[in-house]
Scaffold this active site. Sequence first.
Site, PDB file in Angstrom:
ATOM      1  N   ASP A 239       0.977  -1.273  -0.022  1.00 29.04           N
ATOM      2  CA  ASP A 239       0.047  -0.104   0.063  1.00 29.04           C
ATOM      3  C   ASP A 239       0.933   1.400   0.098  1.00 29.04           C
ATOM      4  O   ASP A 239       0.370   2.246   0.516  1.00 29.04           O
ATOM      5  CB  ASP A 239      -0.960   0.087   1.238  1.00 29.04           C
ATOM      6  CG  ASP A 239      -1.690  -1.156   1.250  1.00 29.04           C
ATOM      7  OD1 ASP A 239      -2.328  -1.567   0.010  1.00 29.04           O
ATOM      8  OD2 ASP A 239      -2.346  -1.427   2.227  1.00 29.04           O
ATOM      9  N   ALA A 240       2.149   1.148  -0.363  1.00 28.05           N
ATOM     10  CA  ALA A 240       3.031   2.339  -0.499  1.00 28.05           C
ATOM     11  C   ALA A 240       3.294   2.860  -2.090  1.00 28.05           C
ATOM     12  O   ALA A 240       4.384   3.755  -1.944  1.00 28.05           O
ATOM     13  CB  ALA A 240       4.087   1.888   0.521  1.00 28.05           C
TER      14      ALA A 240
END
Lengths: 295, 295, 295, 295
Positions: A239-240
Amino acid sequence: MMPIDNSAARARRGRLLVSCPDQPGIVAAVSRFLFERGANIVQSQQHTTDPSGGRFFLRVEFDLEGLSDNIAPLGSEFVREVAGRYGIVFRFASAAYRQRLGVFVSKEDHALQELLWQQRSGDLPADIAIVIGNHPQLENVVAPFGIPFRHVPVAKDDKPAAEATQLKLLRDAQVDTVVLARYMQIVTSEFITPWANRLINIHHSFLPAFIGANPYAQAHERGVKLIGATAHYVTTELDAGPIIEQDVHRVDHRHTVEEMRRIGRQVERVVLARAVSWHVQDRVLVDGNKTVVFT
Amino acid sequence: MMPIDNSAARARRGRLLVSCPDQPGIVAAVSRFLFERGANIVQSQQHTTDPSGGRFFLRVEFDLEGLSDNIAPLGSEFVREVAGRYGIVFRFASAAYRQRLGVFVSKEDHALQELLWQQRSGDLPADIAIVIGNHPQLENVVAPFGIPFRHVPVAKDDKPAAEATQLKLLRDAQVDTVVLARYMQIVTSEFITPWANRLINIHHSFLPAFIGANPYAQAHERGVKLIGATAHYVTTELDAGPIIEQDVHRVDHRHTVEEMRRIGRQVERVVLARAVSWHVQDRVLVDGNKTVVFT
Amino acid sequence: MMPIDNSAARARRGRLLVSCPDQPGIVAAVSRFLFERGANIVQSQQHTTDPSGGRFFLRVEFDLEGLSDNIAPLGSEFVREVAGRYGIVFRFASAAYRQRLGVFVSKEDHALQELLWQQRSGDLPADIAIVIGNHPQLENVVAPFGIPFRHVPVAKDDKPAAEATQLKLLRDAQVDTVVLARYMQIVTSEFITPWANRLINIHHSFLPAFIGANPYAQAHERGVKLIGATAHYVTTELDAGPIIEQDVHRVDHRHTVEEMRRIGRQVERVVLARAVSWHVQDRVLVDGNKTVVFT
Amino acid sequence: MMPIDNSAARARRGRLLVSCPDQPGIVAAVSRFLFERGANIVQSQQHTTDPSGGRFFLRVEFDLEGLSDNIAPLGSEFVREVAGRYGIVFRFASAAYRQRLGVFVSKEDHALQELLWQQRSGDLPADIAIVIGNHPQLENVVAPFGIPFRHVPVAKDDKPAAEATQLKLLRDAQVDTVVLARYMQIVTSEFITPWANRLINIHHSFLPAFIGANPYAQAHERGVKLIGATAHYVTTELDAGPIIEQDVHRVDHRHTVEEMRRIGRQVERVVLARAVSWHVQDRVLVDGNKTVVFT
């Protein structure tokens, strides 16, 4: 933004994407190069992270007779006359080419539905070449659209086998970009690396808030007044990756987790569809862990 | 929402806030209690976290002749006839009473400005009793409004002394609610505890994203496409108190950190003003670490 | 907002809609009436256009064992004990009852698609009983959902004949509410009158801007910076009925009329779906030419 | 978007605005012209209404040593080498030059306040040279900012006299742009004509809805669910000039006309401030009765 109404016009329309260290003269060199070949610049957008020593990004749309048959030689000439001198990384693309998408799903259908509809209505200028589900449920959602659906179960202890199957399916379907449309599996770095910047995920929160599992439950627990969704390129850090698009919707104390999920579905599908649409039109350039989006 | 145009009408208008375990009959009991005293219910909002075994919240606005002189006896009767039976925590308030605000600031003036304007224009139904700055700069912003400004420097090694001074100033000014309007100091739990649920902060991010210092720099670094602000009650855990209001504004790759700060200022002041306005109208009820906001 | 997870719970859940001249005691009388029958009020919303002499609107959600079998007697008792005294117009409804929708379409499918998908996903608590098109094109959109599609051509010189056919189809399908989902025909007042407040249209502009034909062309010509959509009850005056919901989306100089149509489709379908969802949950009360929407 | 941190940088920064019939080679010619003089293009935005036969608009930001002292000769050379050949209407501007604003007001202060505050905070890159009120009330709002306020009453039967006074004040104050910040008088075409495209008004509705007087009363009467504001250049047709910016805010049945006014004030001031900010940065080009806004 300039709609292209017929295939002749589309065959003429090209895009040039440029990225290089910022320095004087790039725009002049690029526009002269195009002008000398008879191209008409229809749209041009640029961005510099810093005029002194930063990185420069350029996206040009142009019309040039016979373009779609001459992308390769055009590139060679551009290397010789412009790109070499300025250290430019570039790409020419024909607007006549429609990207082929591979869409990964699990059981929730809203994000997939949106892509299917937008493709059929013509709002998404790409083709969905294949839909791959780790569950079989969404086959009947895909069926009416005449698009192949493949069920590839992902065994907990043998994800590499599943990914090998997925990669072969993508290759066979000549997929350009993979879209994780609420695909509830974490993909391995072996899968991610070859698809870098061509692998789009929709996360059901306003990142970086609520990374990881069950973001709506996290949001409800925290009592936020807006819930959101984030479309991003997948990188090996969960999620980065670079964010392409985000949006939010208002909630209040009356909304249960289930209600947030319902509202969130509306945000997710819209955010993902926008991100995919920009991506296939070559409007998204990656700048480190960020994106430059020329809408 | 019902505008009250004159002081006679305002003297009649009351608010009753109720919170208790959910159970049948509460609304009937409360509305009968008010009806029997000749009150007309003008607005009523309720919320239950769960009809079986949850917590119930109610806010009633009503008109009752002679109310403002009879708040105390009304409360006693309510205890006897209703509250005792249902385990109700409640509060009667007169709409004629304007809360007195203590506003804490540092050097940035936008949040303070907004409160000052909204008070003067009548949009914020409260009085700013005192402005306290740990720097002297904003005195001349406050001066034209005829409101006292006090400079209370906060020495790094003696925050308790500063807080003692602040608390005395608040007491002397008969302050009901403290607003941290971009006050760049962390307040101690000794300060927070007595002001629980009456101490509002504006954080310059969409919490829980970007907790702590320099949220715009963090947002820029992460490449988000929306920046936000969060008004919340302060608790002893940093940036983790009950959220009252949040909002966001779109940004893109062109916005520098400084530009984000500029855009963010617009969001911060609006979000804070909304939160304060709801708070002084008794529209915000705290439910654990969340809020119920009856807008 | 309180999700009801099973049919037993749904059979208990009722709604009471009240409208009458504002006067003291209504809430007390209504809540006592419900309490005396063992009902638990789960949600209650009210609105008065003016506390002295205005009109009062109330929507109560409550749980009452055996409700769905006892709606009729409950109504009779309510007339006798409450409604008669206060001049109340009211309606009891069971949350277990799902309204039956008749959807009218022409050639554009986005609004229809949204309703079909929201019904299937469970987000729209209603059943689409029949889809009627004045063109045959959308039959294959409807087919995969197993819902009857009827093609009723509308001859220019014999609209009454077409409307007679439509009315019979609606009657046979036991339709409660008609939704004009981008139906490109003006319906006659003979059709409208019996369906008053049960006939919802989506207009593709932010009314009252751009009444009539080709609103996106009008919007483009005027150079607006936001385009919108409006869901409203149809009255005999064109595009002038009570507005249920509106929303907008940002556009700029780059958007052609065709692009505005594409963006507008997203706004239209969302606005229409929201309006229909509120309507079938009895959240919309008509107040003259306006609506009271208890969301 | 590129912040300029010091006066040396600002003295280098220039803007070139171009408008002409669309034709191949313009971008190449302009960028070569700038490159040959040692200018570095920092930002460039373009728009064509139609690649074949439409109108072309270009805004370039560039850095060029010694620019602010050489605007005039640069223009002469541009005429000779580029503009003549392509039929270009153009303008060079130095970012070092701050436009001087004349602000017209009546009794409401919110739009004026916003401009004053944004100027002081540095968010509005312009100077307010004079404030002119047809009523005297806002003098004390202006006073703390050290800006001259002039009271010019407008007699019903002698508006020309008032306008003559206003025009002289504007001339003496060397005003570049006039902003009608909730100025409740209609200005005559004699006033408008010389200030064409330099006269900005904020209208308190989402135009073209609710043209003319009392738009909030009209909006309330119509029962809209969003209210808005529109900043536009004033033309001789009332409320019909080119729109620069619009925004909206949600309302519902609970909002009275007075409440709509309060909410509307927030929208008006933000919309006006955005429009003025873009205008003074030469980001707004007029295209017939529309605007091209290069944000």
